[in-house]
Each structure stands twice: as structure tokens, then as C-alpha cells.
Design an enzyme around this catalytic site. Structure first.
Site, PDB file in Angstrom:
ATOM      1  N   HIS A   1     -16.715 -18.483   6.510  1.00 12.09           N
ATOM      2  CA  HIS A   1     -17.942 -18.519   7.309  1.00 12.09           C
ATOM      3  C   HIS A   1     -18.866 -17.415   6.790  1.00 12.09           C
ATOM      4  O   HIS A   1     -18.490 -16.680   5.860  1.00 12.09           O
ATOM      5  CB  HIS A   1     -17.616 -18.335   8.794  1.00 12.09           C
ATOM      6  CG  HIS A   1     -16.707 -17.167   9.073  1.00 12.09           C
ATOM      7  ND1 HIS A   1     -17.083 -15.851   8.872  1.00 12.09           N
ATOM      8  CD2 HIS A   1     -15.427 -17.121   9.505  1.00 12.09           C
ATOM      9  CE1 HIS A   1     -16.091 -15.057   9.187  1.00 12.09           C
ATOM     10  NE2 HIS A   1     -15.066 -15.788   9.563  1.00 12.09           N
TER      11      HIS A   1
ATOM     12  N   HIS B   1     -17.484 -13.907   6.077  1.00  9.59           N
ATOM     13  CA  HIS B   1     -16.825 -13.729   4.773  1.00  9.59           C
ATOM     14  C   HIS B   1     -17.878 -13.616   3.660  1.00  9.59           C
ATOM     15  O   HIS B   1     -17.761 -12.796   2.755  1.00  9.59           O
ATOM     16  CB  HIS B   1     -15.944 -14.947   4.445  1.00  9.59           C
ATOM     17  CG  HIS B   1     -14.764 -15.140   5.341  1.00  9.59           C
ATOM     18  ND1 HIS B   1     -14.635 -16.220   6.169  1.00  9.59           N
ATOM     19  CD2 HIS B   1     -13.650 -14.400   5.522  1.00  9.59           C
ATOM     20  CE1 HIS B   1     -13.484 -16.164   6.817  1.00  9.59           C
ATOM     21  NE2 HIS B   1     -12.859 -15.054   6.459  1.00  9.59           N
TER      22      HIS B   1
ATOM     23  N   GLU C   1     -15.040  -4.786   9.044  1.00  6.11           N
ATOM     24  CA  GLU C   1     -14.707  -3.940  10.208  1.00  6.11           C
ATOM     25  C   GLU C   1     -14.294  -4.802  11.398  1.00  6.11           C
ATOM     26  O   GLU C   1     -13.772  -4.289  12.381  1.00  6.11           O
ATOM     27  CB  GLU C   1     -15.900  -3.050  10.572  1.00  6.11           C
ATOM     28  CG  GLU C   1     -16.135  -1.967   9.545  1.00  6.11           C
ATOM     29  CD  GLU C   1     -17.214  -0.977   9.942  1.00  6.11           C
ATOM     30  OE1 GLU C   1     -18.030  -1.318  10.836  1.00  6.11           O
ATOM     31  OE2 GLU C   1     -17.239   0.123   9.372  1.00  6.11           O
ATOM     32  N   LYS C   2     -14.537  -6.109  11.304  1.00  2.00           N
ATOM     33  CA  LYS C   2     -14.045  -7.044  12.328  1.00  2.00           C
ATOM     34  C   LYS C   2     -12.555  -6.803  12.581  1.00  2.00           C
ATOM     35  O   LYS C   2     -12.089  -6.847  13.709  1.00  2.00           O
ATOM     36  CB  LYS C   2     -14.306  -8.466  11.837  1.00  2.00           C
ATOM     37  CG  LYS C   2     -13.477  -9.550  12.428  1.00  2.00           C
ATOM     38  CD  LYS C   2     -14.069 -10.014  13.717  1.00  2.00           C
ATOM     39  CE  LYS C   2     -13.429 -11.249  14.295  1.00  2.00           C
ATOM     40  NZ  LYS C   2     -12.056 -11.500  13.967  1.00  2.00           N
TER      41      LYS C   2
HETATM   42  P1  AMP Z   1      -9.720 -13.445   7.239  1.00  2.00           P
HETATM   43  O1  AMP Z   1      -9.992 -14.659   6.426  1.00  2.00           O
HETATM   44  O2  AMP Z   1      -9.903 -13.644   8.702  1.00  2.00           O
HETATM   45  O3  AMP Z   1      -8.416 -12.789   6.880  1.00  2.00           O
HETATM   46  O4  AMP Z   1     -10.845 -12.402   6.839  1.00  2.00           O
HETATM   47  C1  AMP Z   1     -11.040 -12.001   5.512  1.00  2.00           C
HETATM   48  C2  AMP Z   1     -11.919 -10.779   5.498  1.00  2.00           C
HETATM   49  O5  AMP Z   1     -13.181 -11.103   6.085  1.00  2.00           O
HETATM   50  C3  AMP Z   1     -11.325  -9.622   6.322  1.00  2.00           C
HETATM   51  O6  AMP Z   1     -11.577  -8.406   5.641  1.00  2.00           O
HETATM   52  C4  AMP Z   1     -12.105  -9.715   7.601  1.00  2.00           C
HETATM   53  O7  AMP Z   1     -12.216  -8.471   8.284  1.00  2.00           O
HETATM   54  C5  AMP Z   1     -13.462 -10.170   7.098  1.00  2.00           C
HETATM   55  N1  AMP Z   1     -14.214 -10.800   8.184  1.00  2.00           N
HETATM   56  C6  AMP Z   1     -13.796 -11.815   8.982  1.00  2.00           C
HETATM   57  N2  AMP Z   1     -14.729 -12.094   9.906  1.00  2.00           N
HETATM   58  C7  AMP Z   1     -15.742 -11.220   9.699  1.00  2.00           C
HETATM   59  C8  AMP Z   1     -16.994 -10.978  10.346  1.00  2.00           C
HETATM   60  N3  AMP Z   1     -17.382 -11.683  11.411  1.00  2.00           N
HETATM   61  N4  AMP Z   1     -17.794  -9.991   9.865  1.00  2.00           N
HETATM   62  C9  AMP Z   1     -17.390  -9.250   8.795  1.00  2.00           C
HETATM   63  N5  AMP Z   1     -16.229  -9.417   8.159  1.00  2.00           N
HETATM   64  C10 AMP Z   1     -15.409 -10.385   8.590  1.00  2.00           C
END
Ligand code: AMP
Length: 284
Positions: free
Chosen positions: A34, A37, A150-151
Site C-alpha cells: 500500500h 510501503h 515507525e508504524k
Molecule cells: P509489513 O509488510 O507490514 O511487514 O511492513 C513492511 C514495512 O513497511 C515495515 O517496516 C512497516 O513498518 C512499514 N509500514 C507498514 N505500514 C506502514 C505505514 N502505514 N507507514 C509507514 N510505514 C509502514
């Protein structure tokens, strides 16, 4: 677009096309991409010669098998979205067997207590899984810089500790939380929310913003009570935890110290979908 499914193919491509001095920005993800990312990817593109995005739903960081099974997967759409950002992005989407050299098994890590707070309490073994997969991904990609949101603030702190403990030559870059128009933090899991849950999901950010506004004027106990009350008997959301913690150790704050930076963290269930969010309280 360059999509590789094995470590060997990825490494062959990088050594063939880039010199050892070229900076490699790395964005590890679990896919279902999304704009949150993509904000990390854009930052990595700005700061590096080449960007690798991994898409891998890591089994060892899930403590709940139905959460792992229901985690959204959409590789084709993910590649399409990345292609729109930049055609030279390298996508690394390995199988578990290739990445783990066999059956996925977690190693054990001592992150000096960071792993036992919040997400660690409610998702036992989660950060061992995160540490294991990132160690393997870092070995495969050999990045100069790695970008994390930082999420997942606790994860960001754990990664910094991992890099410090293992003395890896990798710069860890923390990136701002990207939010939907109503304030709900973008998450792959938002796709599993009903329309009503998604629009009412603004409550999480509203509550965190209220805590930020009142931080310093109310005690930690009062702020805890306020948050618990906001979720009490809520028809859509169930609070799993709310914590105010200093970012240095992530331990639950009891008394606020002048020289510490604090954040507020929460985890909430909307039916079986688990959402997390956090906010900086006394700094920006
Ligand atoms: P994930 O696919 O959920 O493991 O996330 C991959 C990376 O994207 C991780 O470093 C998350 O912290 C980051 N991420 C996920 N959602 C957000 C968001 N809304 N804003 C910023 N970074 C995000």
C-alpha cells in the site's frame, strides 16, 4: 521489473549489474503493498543507486496460524505498484525453503529486553522470527541502508539492536507513519476490515492524538484510564493493550522523566483483525 525467487538469482543479478560501491537500499515487506510501503520505497529510491524490495510472508514471526493463513497475498498487484514507482526496482520474493535453506526455524535473540515488551508479550516468539528473517534477508541482499516504518516502532528498535549486536554495516532508517485520510495507519490488514471498521478505525489515531495532547498535564495512570474508557463496550474494537513507554527501553512508563523521549502504543482487535499504531508524545 526484475523479480527474483531465489537468493542465488538475486545475488547473480546484483553482482553482474552493480559495483560493490553502489549503495543498495532495502525495504523488507510482507507484501499486500500500500502507499505506506511505497513511501519507504520512494525514500530508498532517493537515497540509493538501487533498491531491493523483499516480499515474503515470514512464517516464523506469526504466533497465530490463522493470522498467517489469512494474511493477504497479492504478488502480481505488488509488482505492478512497484513498477509504477520505478522500473528498476529489484523485487525479491523467495520461497520459505529457499530463504531458510530448508524448513523455517527461528533462532533465539537477546535484544536486551526490547523483545519482551508489548508485541513481544502478546505475540510470544515474534521478535525471534523477525530477527531470524532479517538476518537471512540482510545476508541475501547485503544492503547499505534498510528502511523500516515507525508504524512498527518496536520492530524498528529491535532492528537497530540487531544491527548493533551483529555489528552489521547497515544504516537503519526509520520512516514516518503513513495514514489514510481519516488518520487510520495504512496496513495490509486494513484490507480485511469491513467498510464500517475501516472508517471508524480513525478512533485509534484520535485516541493517540488525545493522549499526545494531554501528555504532561495528566499522569500515566489517568491517560491509561482515559484510553481504556474510550474502548470500553465499543461495538467494533477491542483494546488488547495501551502503553506509554520511553523509546530507549520500551518499558511501561510509570513516572515521566524529563530527559526521555516517550511514545504511546496500542493494539486493537476489530473482530479477528489485529491493528497496531503509535505516536510520539513529547517530540516530533
Ligand atoms: P509489513 O509488510 O507490514 O511487514 O511492513 C513492511 C514495512 O513497511 C515495515 O517496516 C512497516 O513498518 C512499514 N509500514 C507498514 N505500514 C506502514 C505505514 N502505514 N507507514 C509507514 N510505514 C509502514
Amino acid at each position: 521489473m526484475h523479480v527474483f525467487n531465489t537468493k542465488k538469482d538475486l545475488q547473480n543479478y546484483i553482482t553482474k549489474n552493480y559495483s560493490p560501491n553502489d549503495s543498495i537500499g532495502f525495504v523488507p515487506t510482507m507484501g499486500a503493498l500500500h502507499v505506506g510501503h511505497i513511501s519507504l520505497v520512494k525514500r530508498a529510491l532517493n537515497e540509493n543507486k538501487v533498491v531491493v524490495v523483499s516480499i515474503f510472508v515470514n512464517p516464523t514471526q506469526f504466533n497465530n496460524s490463522s493470522d498467517l493463513e489469512n494474511y493477504p497475498r497479492s504478488l502480481e498487484a505488488d509488482v505492478f505498484l512497484l513498477e509504477k514507482a520505478n522500473k528498476n526496482i529489484i523485487v525479491f520474493a523467495p520461497s520459505a525453503t529457499d530463504l531458510y535453506n530448508g524448513k523455517p526455524v527461528s533462532r533465539n535473540y537477546d535484544f536486551q529486553g526490547l523483545e519482551n515488551q508489548m508485541e513481544g508479550k502478546f505475540r510470544p516468539g515474534h521478535f525471534d522470527g523477525v530477527g531470524t528473517v532479517l538476518t537471512l534477508l540482510f545476508e541475501a541482499v547485503k544492503p547499505t541502508s534498510a528502511y523500516f516504518g515507525e508504524k512498527d516502532f518496536q520492530q524498528l528498535q529491535v532492528v537497530e539492536k540487531l544491527v548493533e549486536i551483529q555489528q552489521l554495516p547497515i544504516k537503519v532508517v526509520g520512516c514516518d507513519i503513513y495514514r489514510e485520510a481519516n488518520g487510520l495507519a495504512f496496513s495490509s490488514r486494513n484490507e480485511r476490515l469491513t467498510l464500517e471498521q475501516r472508517s471508524e478505525g480513525k478512533l485509534l489515531f484520535d485516541v493517540l492524538s488525545k493522549v499526545k495532547e494531554l501528555f504532561g498535564t495528566k499522569s500515566v495512570v489517568e491517560l491509561n484510564e482515559m484510553v481504556i474508557q474510550k474502548f470500553e463496550n465499543h461495538p467494533l474494537f477491542e483494546l488488547e493493550y495501551f502503553e506509554i513507554a520511553a523509546i530507549s527501553d520500551l518499558k511501561t512508563a510509570v513516572k515521566i522523566q524529563e530527559n526521555q523521549k516517550y511514545r504511546a502504543f496500542l493494539a486493537v482487535f476489530a473482530d479477528e483483525v489485529r491493528l497496531i499504531d503509535n505516536i510520539a508524545l513529547n517530540y516530533n
